[in-house]
Design a protein around this motif. Structure first.
Motif, short mmCIF file in Angstrom:
data_model
loop_
_atom_site.label_atom_id
_atom_site.label_comp_id
_atom_site.label_asym_id
_atom_site.label_seq_id
_atom_site.Cartn_x
_atom_site.Cartn_y
_atom_site.Cartn_z
N VAL A 115 -74.31 -76.53 -76.97
CA VAL A 115 -75.09 -76.01 -75.84
C VAL A 115 -74.24 -76.05 -74.57
N GLY A 116 -73.39 -77.09 -74.48
CA GLY A 116 -72.47 -77.17 -73.35
C GLY A 116 -71.48 -76.02 -73.33
N LEU A 117 -70.95 -75.66 -74.51
CA LEU A 117 -70.01 -74.54 -74.59
C LEU A 117 -70.69 -73.24 -74.18
N ALA A 118 -71.88 -72.99 -74.71
CA ALA A 118 -72.61 -71.77 -74.36
C ALA A 118 -72.87 -71.72 -72.85
N SER A 119 -73.20 -72.88 -72.28
CA SER A 119 -73.52 -72.95 -70.86
C SER A 119 -72.30 -72.73 -69.98
N ALA A 120 -71.12 -73.05 -70.50
CA ALA A 120 -69.89 -72.91 -69.71
C ALA A 120 -69.30 -71.50 -69.77
N THR A 121 -69.88 -70.62 -70.59
CA THR A 121 -69.44 -69.23 -70.57
C THR A 121 -69.97 -68.57 -69.29
N ASP A 122 -69.37 -67.46 -68.94
CA ASP A 122 -69.79 -66.77 -67.71
C ASP A 122 -70.91 -65.76 -67.96
N TYR A 123 -71.04 -65.35 -69.21
CA TYR A 123 -72.05 -64.35 -69.59
C TYR A 123 -72.29 -64.56 -71.07
N CYS A 124 -73.50 -64.92 -71.46
CA CYS A 124 -73.72 -65.35 -72.85
C CYS A 124 -74.78 -64.49 -73.53
N MET A 125 -74.43 -63.94 -74.69
CA MET A 125 -75.33 -63.09 -75.46
C MET A 125 -75.58 -63.74 -76.82
N ALA A 126 -76.77 -63.53 -77.37
CA ALA A 126 -77.16 -64.28 -78.57
C ALA A 126 -78.05 -63.46 -79.48
N THR A 127 -78.29 -64.00 -80.68
CA THR A 127 -79.29 -63.43 -81.58
C THR A 127 -80.58 -64.24 -81.45
N LYS A 128 -81.64 -63.73 -82.04
CA LYS A 128 -82.94 -64.43 -82.00
C LYS A 128 -82.90 -65.74 -82.80
N PHE A 129 -81.84 -65.94 -83.58
CA PHE A 129 -81.70 -67.16 -84.38
C PHE A 129 -81.01 -68.28 -83.60
N ALA A 130 -80.62 -68.00 -82.35
CA ALA A 130 -79.81 -68.94 -81.57
C ALA A 130 -80.68 -69.94 -80.82
N ALA A 131 -81.43 -70.73 -81.55
CA ALA A 131 -82.21 -71.81 -80.94
C ALA A 131 -81.27 -72.91 -80.47
N ILE A 132 -81.67 -73.64 -79.43
CA ILE A 132 -80.80 -74.67 -78.86
C ILE A 132 -81.51 -76.03 -78.86
N ARG A 152 -76.30 -76.51 -64.77
CA ARG A 152 -75.86 -75.39 -63.94
C ARG A 152 -76.49 -74.09 -64.40
N LYS A 153 -76.73 -73.95 -65.71
CA LYS A 153 -77.32 -72.72 -66.25
C LYS A 153 -78.84 -72.79 -66.33
N LEU A 154 -79.39 -73.90 -66.80
CA LEU A 154 -80.83 -74.00 -67.04
C LEU A 154 -81.61 -74.55 -65.85
N GLY A 155 -80.88 -75.11 -64.85
CA GLY A 155 -81.56 -75.83 -63.79
C GLY A 155 -81.90 -77.24 -64.27
N LEU A 156 -82.17 -78.13 -63.33
CA LEU A 156 -82.48 -79.52 -63.68
C LEU A 156 -83.74 -79.61 -64.53
N SER A 157 -84.73 -78.79 -64.23
CA SER A 157 -86.00 -78.82 -64.97
C SER A 157 -85.78 -78.45 -66.44
N GLY A 158 -85.08 -77.34 -66.68
CA GLY A 158 -84.84 -76.90 -68.06
C GLY A 158 -83.96 -77.86 -68.82
N MET A 159 -82.91 -78.36 -68.16
CA MET A 159 -82.00 -79.28 -68.83
C MET A 159 -82.71 -80.58 -69.18
N SER A 160 -83.48 -81.13 -68.24
CA SER A 160 -84.15 -82.40 -68.51
C SER A 160 -85.21 -82.23 -69.60
N TRP A 174 -86.63 -68.67 -75.10
CA TRP A 174 -86.77 -69.69 -74.06
C TRP A 174 -85.47 -69.82 -73.28
N ALA A 175 -84.35 -69.87 -74.01
CA ALA A 175 -83.04 -69.99 -73.37
C ALA A 175 -82.74 -68.76 -72.51
N LYS A 176 -83.23 -67.61 -72.92
CA LYS A 176 -83.05 -66.39 -72.12
C LYS A 176 -83.88 -66.47 -70.84
#
Length: 252
Positions: A115-132, A152-160, A174-176
């Protein structure tokens, strides 16, 4: 190259650098693969033949299951723990410092460090199977190292939310909604077509403009070399706790 051997590889196609990592254990990454991945990202950032980078993983089902569990179980001192937890920190910092946009291609489930790697990308695209899922609290530690990138990507609320609810896979939609994924596709084939088209389009833009934009987007993270090292020390200490040691025994 055997499909079952771990690897990191870089392929350049029409000025797009495709960096792919793979490990047969659901793309859970040991220290040597993480170090190779960080170096490959740095090298691609310095390669004048590459204008845009795509980060992807091999296999069909899991983007990245986090760090190597076998290595985690064998940590017996704080110094080893710090080195282990610095693995994903080094990759995230390599992505942060890379002067080129990194597009994430997430084809399936991703856990913890993934999830950290996905969050550190600048633009992230996924399939519907990409649950986190951030599962670290389950074993007595926490998502300390990847936390800044995820927040940084989800905000403190989403990350927590996903850090505290460590048992639950949160769906790709949800991640989208939270801003991690820009688009979610029905199939991997559709994802790959979209990633390729998007990357090719970016190659037509001014590299200097993209570099300046990336610097702007990452402003405020200049202290992450020190911050993520501090976080790795926290995780390295917690993994030696009686609670975590007993929990890990049950997973063996």
């Amino acid at each position: 190259m055997s499909e079952q051997q771990p690897y990191v590889k870089l392929e350049i196609e029409n000025q797009v650098g495709y960096i792919e990592f793979f490990h047969p254990a659901h793309n859970s990454l040991p220290g040597n693969i993480l170090a190779e991945l960080a170096q490959t990202i740095t090298d691609a950032g310095n390669n004048d033949d590459i204008k845009v980078i795509v980060l992807k993983s091999g296999g069909d089902r899991t983007f990245c299951a986090g760090a190597s569990f076998n290595e985690l179980i064998n940590i017996n001192d704080e110094a080893t723990g710090k080195v282990f937890f610095s693995g994903f920190a080094n990759v995230i910092n390599a992505m942060r410092k890379c002067p080129k946009f990194i597009i994430g291609r997430v084809q399936g489930k991703t856990v913890g460090g993934g999830v950290g790697l996905a969050s550190a990308t600048d633009y992230c695209m996924a399939t519907k199977f990409a649950a986190i899922k951030l599962s670290e609290l389950n074993i007595g530690i926490g998502p300390f190292v990847v936390g800044p990138a995820v927040q940084r990507k989800l905000g403190l609320s989403g990350m927590s939310q996903i850090a505290i609810d460590a048992n639950t896979f949160y769906p790709a939609d949800w991640a989208k909604q939270k801003g991690l994924f820009t688009q979610v596709f029905e199939t991997t084939e559709e994802l790959d077509e979209a990633v390729k088209a998007f990357a090719q389009n970016l190659c037509s833009y001014n590299p200097e403009a993209m570099k300046e934009m990336k610097t702007m987007f990452w402003k405020g993270t200049e202290d992450w070399d020190a911050l993520l090292a501090e976080r790795a020390i926290i995780s390295g200490r917690l993994v030696l706790s009686e609670f975590t040691k007993e929990t890990l025994k049950r997973f063996k």
